[in-house]
Write an enzyme that holds these catalytic residues in place. Structure first.
Site, mmCIF file in Angstrom:
data_model
loop_
_atom_site.group_PDB
_atom_site.id
_atom_site.type_symbol
_atom_site.label_atom_id
_atom_site.label_comp_id
_atom_site.label_asym_id
_atom_site.label_seq_id
_atom_site.Cartn_x
_atom_site.Cartn_y
_atom_site.Cartn_z
ATOM 1 N N ALA A 10 20.672 5.522 -6.695
ATOM 2 C CA ALA A 10 21.247 4.182 -6.843
ATOM 3 C C ALA A 10 22.066 3.737 -5.629
ATOM 4 O O ALA A 10 22.534 2.608 -5.593
ATOM 5 C CB ALA A 10 22.144 4.150 -8.091
ATOM 6 N N SER A 171 4.444 3.615 -7.144
ATOM 7 C CA SER A 171 4.045 3.014 -5.866
ATOM 8 C C SER A 171 2.585 2.599 -5.912
ATOM 9 O O SER A 171 1.793 3.166 -6.668
ATOM 10 C CB SER A 171 4.257 4.048 -4.772
ATOM 11 O OG SER A 171 3.599 3.679 -3.594
ATOM 12 N N TYR A 193 3.255 12.661 -1.411
ATOM 13 C CA TYR A 193 3.914 11.457 -1.945
ATOM 14 C C TYR A 193 2.970 10.735 -2.910
ATOM 15 O O TYR A 193 3.337 10.441 -4.052
ATOM 16 C CB TYR A 193 4.313 10.543 -0.780
ATOM 17 C CG TYR A 193 5.026 9.279 -1.203
ATOM 18 C CD1 TYR A 193 6.395 9.297 -1.478
ATOM 19 C CD2 TYR A 193 4.347 8.069 -1.323
ATOM 20 C CE1 TYR A 193 7.056 8.129 -1.865
ATOM 21 C CE2 TYR A 193 4.994 6.914 -1.709
ATOM 22 C CZ TYR A 193 6.351 6.949 -1.972
ATOM 23 O OH TYR A 193 7.004 5.793 -2.357
HETATM 24 N N1 LIG Z 1 10.295 1.142 0.072
HETATM 25 C C1 LIG Z 1 9.069 0.956 -0.391
HETATM 26 O O1 LIG Z 1 8.263 0.219 0.197
HETATM 27 C C2 LIG Z 1 8.639 1.626 -1.624
HETATM 28 C C3 LIG Z 1 9.452 2.514 -2.307
HETATM 29 N N2 LIG Z 1 9.018 3.096 -3.459
HETATM 30 C C4 LIG Z 1 9.878 3.999 -4.212
HETATM 31 O O2 LIG Z 1 11.114 3.371 -4.462
HETATM 32 C C5 LIG Z 1 12.106 4.356 -4.728
HETATM 33 C C6 LIG Z 1 13.362 4.002 -3.981
HETATM 34 O O3 LIG Z 1 13.128 4.138 -2.601
HETATM 35 P P1 LIG Z 1 13.671 3.115 -1.501
HETATM 36 O O4 LIG Z 1 14.725 2.271 -2.078
HETATM 37 O O5 LIG Z 1 12.507 2.504 -0.862
HETATM 38 O O6 LIG Z 1 14.250 4.125 -0.419
HETATM 39 P P2 LIG Z 1 15.736 4.650 -0.137
HETATM 40 O O7 LIG Z 1 15.555 5.805 0.762
HETATM 41 O O8 LIG Z 1 16.611 3.547 0.266
HETATM 42 O O9 LIG Z 1 16.206 5.122 -1.571
HETATM 43 C C7 LIG Z 1 15.878 6.365 -2.102
HETATM 44 C C8 LIG Z 1 17.041 6.808 -2.966
HETATM 45 O O10 LIG Z 1 16.691 8.049 -3.560
HETATM 46 C C9 LIG Z 1 17.757 8.955 -3.324
HETATM 47 N N3 LIG Z 1 17.304 10.326 -3.328
HETATM 48 C C10 LIG Z 1 16.401 10.925 -2.532
HETATM 49 N N4 LIG Z 1 16.305 12.212 -2.831
HETATM 50 C C11 LIG Z 1 17.181 12.460 -3.835
HETATM 51 C C12 LIG Z 1 17.548 13.597 -4.569
HETATM 52 N N5 LIG Z 1 17.020 14.789 -4.328
HETATM 53 N N6 LIG Z 1 18.463 13.467 -5.550
HETATM 54 C C13 LIG Z 1 19.024 12.268 -5.811
HETATM 55 N N7 LIG Z 1 18.735 11.155 -5.159
HETATM 56 C C14 LIG Z 1 17.827 11.250 -4.163
HETATM 57 C C15 LIG Z 1 18.299 8.542 -1.959
HETATM 58 O O11 LIG Z 1 19.589 9.104 -1.761
HETATM 59 P P3 LIG Z 1 20.155 9.402 -0.274
HETATM 60 O O12 LIG Z 1 20.764 8.130 0.200
HETATM 61 O O13 LIG Z 1 21.142 10.492 -0.514
HETATM 62 O O14 LIG Z 1 18.985 9.820 0.560
HETATM 63 C C16 LIG Z 1 18.306 7.046 -2.139
HETATM 64 O O15 LIG Z 1 19.414 6.613 -2.863
HETATM 65 C C17 LIG Z 1 11.476 5.697 -4.327
HETATM 66 O O16 LIG Z 1 11.065 6.371 -5.481
HETATM 67 C C18 LIG Z 1 10.262 5.286 -3.511
HETATM 68 O O17 LIG Z 1 9.256 6.251 -3.557
HETATM 69 C C19 LIG Z 1 7.787 2.831 -3.974
HETATM 70 C C20 LIG Z 1 6.953 1.980 -3.338
HETATM 71 C C21 LIG Z 1 7.306 1.298 -2.121
HETATM 72 C C1 LIG Z 2 0.541 -3.786 12.432
HETATM 73 C C2 LIG Z 2 1.459 -3.407 11.328
HETATM 74 C C3 LIG Z 2 2.100 -4.526 10.621
HETATM 75 C C4 LIG Z 2 1.625 -2.115 11.029
HETATM 76 C C5 LIG Z 2 2.402 -1.493 9.923
HETATM 77 C C6 LIG Z 2 1.499 -0.635 9.147
HETATM 78 C C7 LIG Z 2 2.139 0.432 8.242
HETATM 79 C C8 LIG Z 2 3.308 1.077 8.878
HETATM 80 C C9 LIG Z 2 2.384 -0.116 6.840
HETATM 81 C C10 LIG Z 2 1.095 -0.743 6.264
HETATM 82 C C11 LIG Z 2 1.104 -0.489 4.772
HETATM 83 C C12 LIG Z 2 2.499 0.044 4.505
HETATM 84 C C13 LIG Z 2 2.859 0.690 3.213
HETATM 85 C C14 LIG Z 2 3.847 1.646 3.142
HETATM 86 C C15 LIG Z 2 4.521 2.115 4.398
HETATM 87 C C16 LIG Z 2 4.247 1.276 5.664
HETATM 88 C C17 LIG Z 2 2.793 0.891 5.745
HETATM 89 C C18 LIG Z 2 1.957 2.149 5.853
HETATM 90 C C19 LIG Z 2 4.202 2.355 1.857
HETATM 91 C C20 LIG Z 2 3.404 3.627 1.854
HETATM 92 C C21 LIG Z 2 5.666 2.738 1.746
HETATM 93 C C22 LIG Z 2 5.981 3.523 0.518
HETATM 94 C C23 LIG Z 2 5.173 3.224 -0.668
HETATM 95 O O1 LIG Z 2 5.433 3.777 -1.723
HETATM 96 C C24 LIG Z 2 4.029 2.284 -0.639
HETATM 97 C C25 LIG Z 2 3.871 1.503 0.641
HETATM 98 C C26 LIG Z 2 2.460 0.934 0.730
HETATM 99 C C27 LIG Z 2 2.215 0.138 1.986
#
Ligand SMILES: NC(=O)C1=CN([C@@H]2O[C@H](COP(=O)(O)OP(=O)(O)OC[C@H]3O[C@@H](n4cnc5c(N)ncnc54)[C@H](OP(=O)(O)O)[C@@H]3O)[C@@H](O)[C@H]2O)C=CC1
Ligand SMILES: CC(C)=CCC[C@@H](C)[C@H]1CC[C@H]2C3=C(CC[C@]12C)[C@@]1(C)CCC(=O)C[C@@H]1CC3
Length: 334
Positions: A10, A171, A193
């Site tokens: 969080a 995801s 992942y």
């Molecule tokens: N960003 C994206 O595009 C996407 C994200 N997600 C999912 O969304 C969720 C949130 O990620 P996001 O907000 O993007 O990334 P962040 O890294 O900002 O958030 C992840 C959070 O998870 C915490 N965390 C990681 N490992 C642990 C652990 N072992 N115990 C407790 N807390 C932990 C982190 O804490 P700390 O600050 O200590 O590292 C942080 O608060 C994840 O499950 C991710 O897989 C899914 C799809 C797309």
């Molecule tokens: C030219 C350009 C814009 C490049 C960026 C490409 C990639 C870095 C992204 C394209 C699709 C993205 C994506 C994620 C990460 C960044 C990319 C690979 C995630 C895997 C991040 C975490 C998730 O859980 C799902 C996301 C899907 C899409």
């Protein structure tokens, strides 16, 4: 009666944005931030309190990647609360990500380009490792720690005929082909992942099958592509700065580029205001943002095999027995 809501991970990104949105939705909420780093948890609490001065926000130390920490946190929760209404299982990691640049450029000029940007299919691999419990770290953090937490918290989830809800942050990268029922921890592969997220989709379905009759309902969401610590870790920061204008441009053509944590938390927030009876156990609820910046939630059917989800559930119960035994033996040795 005030709702008790627990959010894992969080302190940043989507989890923190969700907390902000939940407090705006319901100021009477009893919100518990479950984080592994208490300094970051304190900072998140202070940030939330600046905009919600009278909010009731508790902190809990929880490292979901550690069996001992999950068991200790669950004990603490049972001492503090007599029920949990919403359990948001949001913490997640993607360690050592590698982007396949060749596949990215090839994909850019293919008909698959929209799907590639939405799901990162064929683009991303990670390097996983064993944690101190002898489990694969991504599996332990993204899935198993949360499973163990649910198991431990069963007495607080739907006590006395009330309903409780579990929401997984899954995801669009969750893919059936990355998961093997013979290797649920993804010891042999480069997509831990994707595998862990597919496993969470399956586990949610199995939980609904086993627990709906007791008043426990589980859902999965996909936040879209959100710029958070997790995504910033995928490419060097100068690259992100360079491609940011392109990302905002792509957003006009695909509704999955939600980009901000606020937008990414849309489906998590939407589920908070839905009745459990209206939920579809086979749906993944997607946070989407239109080209004009309008947020909405859309369910999409998940590609899940019921039988495989049942086997996964049994395997997780087996693994739970093993780690509990190991834990109690460890305690005796001390
Ligand atoms: N960003 C994206 O595009 C996407 C994200 N997600 C999912 O969304 C969720 C949130 O990620 P996001 O907000 O993007 O990334 P962040 O890294 O900002 O958030 C992840 C959070 O998870 C915490 N965390 C990681 N490992 C642990 C652990 N072992 N115990 C407790 N807390 C932990 C982190 O804490 P700390 O600050 O200590 O590292 C942080 O608060 C994840 O499950 C991710 O897989 C899914 C799809 C797309
Ligand atoms: C030219 C350009 C814009 C490049 C960026 C490409 C990639 C870095 C992204 C394209 C699709 C993205 C994506 C994620 C990460 C960044 C990319 C690979 C995630 C895997 C991040 C975490 C998730 O859980 C799902 C996301 C899907 C899409």
């Amino acid at each position: 009666m005030e709702k008790v809501v627990l959010v894992t991970g969080a302190n940043s990104g989507i989890g923190l944005a969700l907390c902000e949105r939940l407090l705006t939705e319901d100021s009477q909420l009893l919100l518990c931030l479950a984080c592994r780093n208490m300094k970051r948890a304190e900072d998140a609490r202070s940030a939330l309190l600046t905009s919600h001065i009278n909010a009731h926000i508790d902190l809990l130390h929880l490292d979901v990647g550690s069996v001992q920490s999950v068991l200790a946190a669950a004990q603490e929760l049972k001492a503090r609360y007599n029920r949990i209404d919403f359990l948001y299982l949001n913490a997640g990691i993607m360690p050592n990500p590698q982007v396949d640049v060749k596949a990215l450029f090839k994909g850019l000029f293919s008909r698959n380009v929209i799907n590639m940007f939405a799901t990162a299919e064929g683009l991303l691999t990670q390097q996983d490792r064993l944690n101190s419990d002898g489990l694969q770290e991504v599996f332990a953090t993204n899935l198993f720690g949360h499973f163990l937490l649910i198991r431990e918290l069963e007495p607080l989830l739907c006590p006395g005929g009330q309903t409780s809800r579990i929401v997984w942050t899954s995801s669009s990268n969750a893919r059936r082909s990355a998961f093997s029922i013979e290797d649920i921890q993804h010891r042999n592969g480069m997509e831990p992942y994707s595998s862990s997220k597919y496993a969470s989709d399956m586990l949610s379905l199995a939980l609904n099958r086993h627990k709906n009759s007791q008043g426990l309902f589980s859902s999965v969401i996909c936040p879209g592509l959100v710029m958070t610590n997790l995504t910033y870790g995928i490419l060097p920061s100068f690259f992100w700065t360079l491609i940011m204008p392109i990302m905002w441009l792509i957003r006009i053509f695909t509704n999955t580029f939600t980009l901000t944590p606020y937008n990414g938390a849309e489906a998590l927030h939407w589920l908070f205001v839905q009745n459990s009876e209206s939920l579809d156990p086979r749906a993944k609820y997607h946070s989407l943002t239109s080209g004009l910046g309008k947020n909405y939630t859309q369910p999409q059917q998940m590609d899940i095999d019921e039988q495989m989800s049942e086997i996964l559930y049994s395997k997780l119960l087996e693994l739970e027995k093993v780690v509990r035994k190991k834990q109690s033996e460890g305690n005796v040795d001390k």
